[in-house]
Design a protein around this motif. Structure first.
Motif, PDB file in Angstrom:
ATOM      1  N   ALA A  47      65.982 -27.195  79.884  1.00 59.11           N
ATOM      2  CA  ALA A  47      66.721 -26.778  81.221  1.00 59.11           C
ATOM      3  C   ALA A  47      67.972 -26.338  81.158  1.00 59.11           C
ATOM      4  CB  ALA A  47      66.639 -28.127  81.997  1.00 59.11           C
ATOM      5  N   LEU A  48      68.903 -26.934  80.075  1.00 62.08           N
ATOM      6  CA  LEU A  48      70.345 -26.619  80.383  1.00 62.08           C
ATOM      7  C   LEU A  48      70.471 -25.018  79.586  1.00 62.08           C
ATOM      8  CD1 LEU A  48      73.042 -27.834  80.655  1.00 62.08           C
ATOM      9  CD2 LEU A  48      73.041 -28.717  78.233  1.00 62.08           C
ATOM     10  N   PRO A  49      70.068 -24.718  78.628  1.00 63.27           N
ATOM     11  CA  PRO A  49      70.089 -23.374  78.184  1.00 63.27           C
ATOM     12  C   PRO A  49      69.780 -22.304  79.311  1.00 63.27           C
ATOM     13  CG  PRO A  49      69.185 -24.553  76.638  1.00 63.27           C
ATOM     14  CD  PRO A  49      69.198 -25.220  77.682  1.00 63.27           C
ATOM     15  N   GLN A  50      68.865 -22.849  80.138  1.00 62.42           N
ATOM     16  CA  GLN A  50      68.433 -21.734  81.137  1.00 62.42           C
ATOM     17  C   GLN A  50      69.470 -21.618  82.223  1.00 62.42           C
ATOM     18  OE1 GLN A  50      64.770 -23.017  82.602  1.00 62.42           O
ATOM     19  NE2 GLN A  50      63.386 -22.329  80.672  1.00 62.42           N
ATOM     20  N   LEU A  51      70.055 -22.810  82.589  1.00 59.77           N
ATOM     21  CA  LEU A  51      71.103 -22.698  83.572  1.00 59.77           C
ATOM     22  C   LEU A  51      72.258 -22.209  83.102  1.00 59.77           C
ATOM     23  CD1 LEU A  51      72.337 -23.801  86.099  1.00 59.77           C
ATOM     24  CD2 LEU A  51      72.642 -26.063  85.000  1.00 59.77           C
ATOM     25  N   ARG A  52      72.680 -22.277  81.857  1.00 59.03           N
ATOM     26  CA  ARG A  52      73.825 -21.629  81.277  1.00 59.03           C
ATOM     27  C   ARG A  52      73.514 -20.116  81.127  1.00 59.03           C
ATOM     28  NH1 ARG A  52      75.314 -25.622  76.145  1.00 59.03           N
ATOM     29  NH2 ARG A  52      75.914 -27.138  77.349  1.00 59.03           N
ATOM     30  N   VAL A  56      75.886 -17.307  83.166  1.00 53.69           N
ATOM     31  CA  VAL A  56      76.330 -15.969  82.378  1.00 53.69           C
ATOM     32  C   VAL A  56      76.048 -14.708  82.901  1.00 53.69           C
ATOM     33  CG1 VAL A  56      76.569 -14.775  80.190  1.00 53.69           C
ATOM     34  CG2 VAL A  56      76.575 -17.312  80.413  1.00 53.69           C
ATOM     35  N   TRP A  57      74.567 -14.517  83.100  1.00 53.26           N
ATOM     36  CA  TRP A  57      74.074 -13.468  83.891  1.00 53.26           C
ATOM     37  C   TRP A  57      74.765 -13.014  85.317  1.00 53.26           C
ATOM     38  CZ3 TRP A  57      72.017  -9.260  82.045  1.00 53.26           C
ATOM     39  CH2 TRP A  57      71.496  -9.488  80.671  1.00 53.26           C
ATOM     40  N   GLY A  58      74.943 -14.428  86.066  1.00 53.64           N
ATOM     41  CA  GLY A  58      75.588 -14.121  87.187  1.00 53.64           C
ATOM     42  C   GLY A  58      77.063 -13.739  87.260  1.00 53.64           C
ATOM     43  N   VAL A  59      77.662 -14.207  86.052  1.00 56.03           N
ATOM     44  CA  VAL A  59      79.292 -13.911  86.102  1.00 56.03           C
ATOM     45  C   VAL A  59      79.116 -12.429  85.566  1.00 56.03           C
ATOM     46  CG1 VAL A  59      81.301 -14.050  84.566  1.00 56.03           C
ATOM     47  CG2 VAL A  59      79.814 -15.990  85.587  1.00 56.03           C
TER      48      VAL A  59
END
Length: 610
Positions: A47-52, A56-59
């Motif tokens: 779950a954590l890597p997906q959120l990160r 990142v992609w959003g930024v």
């Protein structure tokens, strides 16, 4: 039990259970940890890597959108402004001095041009010697300024005081030799008029700010200004200057000059003749106008007194206007041929019509007399002009209805401007139709040229129609733009209006010839030439209404040659002094001298029929 056994028992019984329990507990705990930890840790790791990753992609996407918006702003929205700023930082705009076009007459004589001159400035704060000493040294060189005048100028401020403009090379050299601290000479172009006063009422002048303030210099400002040329140069990183944005026609010079229709030879002759007569009769002012009636071109236009455009600042401001286009006057008897043309056009008279002149007539309770206070009996239309009979003119114009007479004056455009290419022209004055048609006295006074007002140039235009077959042409002075070889590159277009028939204009011109041969215009006779004319002596209207008792304006208008009419010559003398001051005695002699010069210089052959 022995002590040793007791120790062994103790060592076994006291710690083994506890230790074993501890180990088991620990083992079981470790076992449970090993069994439970891998399950929960796995969920957190996914779950954590997906959120990160999403963050990142959003930024990154947000940054890309922001960069795209910024690029759009820079490349599209702000591009012109930024390019302009960059160009202004990288280039230098050089606008060299562009002189005004020269002005020449019809023969190529230079009337106005630009020349290099010197301007003298003083900076009193920098004086090393006293103001009195500086003034004493400069005054003999400047000639027209006394030491005391210079000292007063020095007191105006501490620096940058202009003292003299247009200094000659000789004056500038003498000032430089003095080597005075606080005295500065600057080079500048000024407008120069080689003919001085000879044509100033037409040319006008240019002031110190290079603005035309009178005459052609003002009315033709745009024509006289050459196209401004901008040269752009670019700075390199090393500070070097290289060409940039050079126009294609950089090496082509615009040498076109403004050519006038005036002939300086005739202008000079007209001025001399006018000055002589003004001095003889101590007159207030005078004018001479010569127009080619075929196209309206003015060959001469002289006003006296006048001014020197090179020293305009020394002249009275009222001299800057050309009063032949700016001042109205009542034309008097010189308007009678125009009225005759109106009556002929209306069909109420013929050239052989007889009208009885008793010497006086009463209109609306007003008594009207001839200038001689005598009657001429039964006379025809030509004889009315010869004797300049006011009474006969009243009877003649009464044959028209008041409304037809008024409409005829409007068709002649008496109350409209001529459209001449000089500044300040005013419209003629004609009373309203209601007043004109209601009162008989209005028709009576208009019949002999009073009660209405026009400019001298307007009267010349109207007589031009009598000379050219009935066409109202536009008087003008500018011929066009010519090159150094005299080839015409541009000329203005002028309006032409037919206001009477050629037959009527011919009849009136022939009647005017009898005025010169047998009437009041004999002073303008020239042997061998058929000249038509009409004298005029009119009272001057006063500022509060009515007429001034001792002020009059004398005039004479001529058409020549009558067998092939072309030129109109008008002379006007305002307020001549003396007893024998009439159009026949004051204005007609001027016209004769001017016509003689015109005949000689234009090569007009003698008339075939005398």
């Amino acid at each position: 039990m022995s002590r040793s056994n007791f120790k062994r028992f103790s060592s076994r019984s006291k710690y083994p259970d506890k230790k074993s329990r501890f180990h088991r507990k620990s083992d079981s705990s470790n076992g449970r940890l090993r069994r439970s930890l891998p399950a929960s840790g796995s969920k957190k790791r996914t779950a954590l890597p997906q959120l990160r990753l999403l963050l990142v992609w959003g930024v990154l996407i947000g940054a890309m959108i922001g960069l795209g918006v910024k690029l759009y702003q820079l490349q599209i929205v702000q591009a012109p402004e930024l390019q302009k700023k960059a160009r202004s930082q990288q280039t230098v705009n050089l606008r060299p001095y562009i002189p005004r076009r020269s002005i020449i007459d019809s023969q190529g004589t230079v009337l106005a041009t630009d020349r290099l001159a010197h301007i003298l400035y003083v900076h009193p704060i920098q004086f090393k010697i006293t103001k009195e000493e500086i003034a004493a040294k400069l005054s003999p060189i400047l000639e027209d300024k006394t030491p005391q005048q210079l000292i007063e100028r020095f007191k105006q401020r501490d620096t940058g005081i202009p003292i003299a403009r247009g200094l000659t090379e000789g004056q500038a050299a003498r000032i430089e030799k003095l080597r005075l601290d606080g005295v500065e000479l600057n080079e500048s172009y000024i407008r120069f008029y080689p003919q001085e006063k000879m044509v100033s009422e037409v040319i006008g002048y240019v002031d110190s700010d290079r603005n035309g303030q009178a005459g052609i210099e003002r009315s033709q400002e745009k024509l006289l200004e050459r196209d401004l040329l901008s040269l752009y140069v670019r700075r390199t990183a090393l500070g070097e200057i290289v060409p940039a944005f050079l126009p294609q026609d950089l090496l082509k010079s615009n040498d076109l000059r403004v050519q006038l229709t005036l002939d300086m030879r005739i202008q000079r002759a007209a001025r001399v003749a006018l000055q002589q007569q003004l001095n003889k009769f101590n007159a207030k002012r005078g004018a001479v106008i010569i127009m080619d009636s075929t196209d309206g071109s003015l060959i001469s236009l002289v006003c006296e007194p006048t001014f020197d455009p090179n020293k305009y600042y020394k002249s009275r401001i009222e001299l800057f206007k050309n009063w032949t286009v700016t001042d109205l006057y009542e034309p008097g008897s010189t308007f009678k041929p125009i009225n005759v043309a109106l009556a002929l056009t209306a069909g109420v008279i013929q050239p052989n019509t007889i009208i009885y002149d008793s010497g006086a007539v009463q209109v609306d309770g007003w008594n009207i007399y001839n200038a001689t206070r005598t009657g001429h009996g039964a006379i025809n239309i030509a004889q009315i002009l010869q004797t300049s009979s006011n009474v006969a003119m009243v009877h003649m114009m009464r044959r028209l209805s008041r409304k037809d007479y008024y409409q005829g004056l409007q068709q002649l455009q008496v109350n409209k401007k001529t459209g001449i290419d000089l500044p300040g022209e005013v419209s003629g004055y004609l009373k309203s139709e209601e007043i004109f048609t209601k009162r008989g006295i209005e028709v009576a006074t208009a019949s002999f040229g009073q009660g209405l007002s026009l400019t001298p140039i307007k009267l010349v235009q109207l007589h031009g129609a009598l000379a050219n077959g009935g066409k109202l042409v536009t008087p003008h002075i500018v011929r066009g733009l010519v090159d150094v070889d005299g080839h015409l590159h541009w000329k203005p277009k002028h309006k032409v209006t037919q206001i009477m028939s050629p037959h009527v204009s011919r009849q009136v011109a022939e009647m005017m010839e009898t005025v010169v041969t047998d009437g009041s215009g004999k002073a303008s006779q020239i042997l061998g030439y058929r000249i038509g004319g009409k004298t005029g002596t009119a009272q001057k209207a006063g500022p509060g209404g009515g007429y001034l008792p001792s002020a009059k304006i004398t005039s004479f208008v001529a058409i020549l040659p009558v067998d092939n009419p072309r030129y109109v010559v008008m002379t006007v003398v305002d307020e001549p002094q003396g007893a024998n001051t009439y159009g026949s005695t004051v204005a007609a002699p001027i016209a004769k001298k001017v016509i003689e010069a015109l005949i000689f210089l234009k090569g007009i052959p003698p008339s075939q029929h005398n």
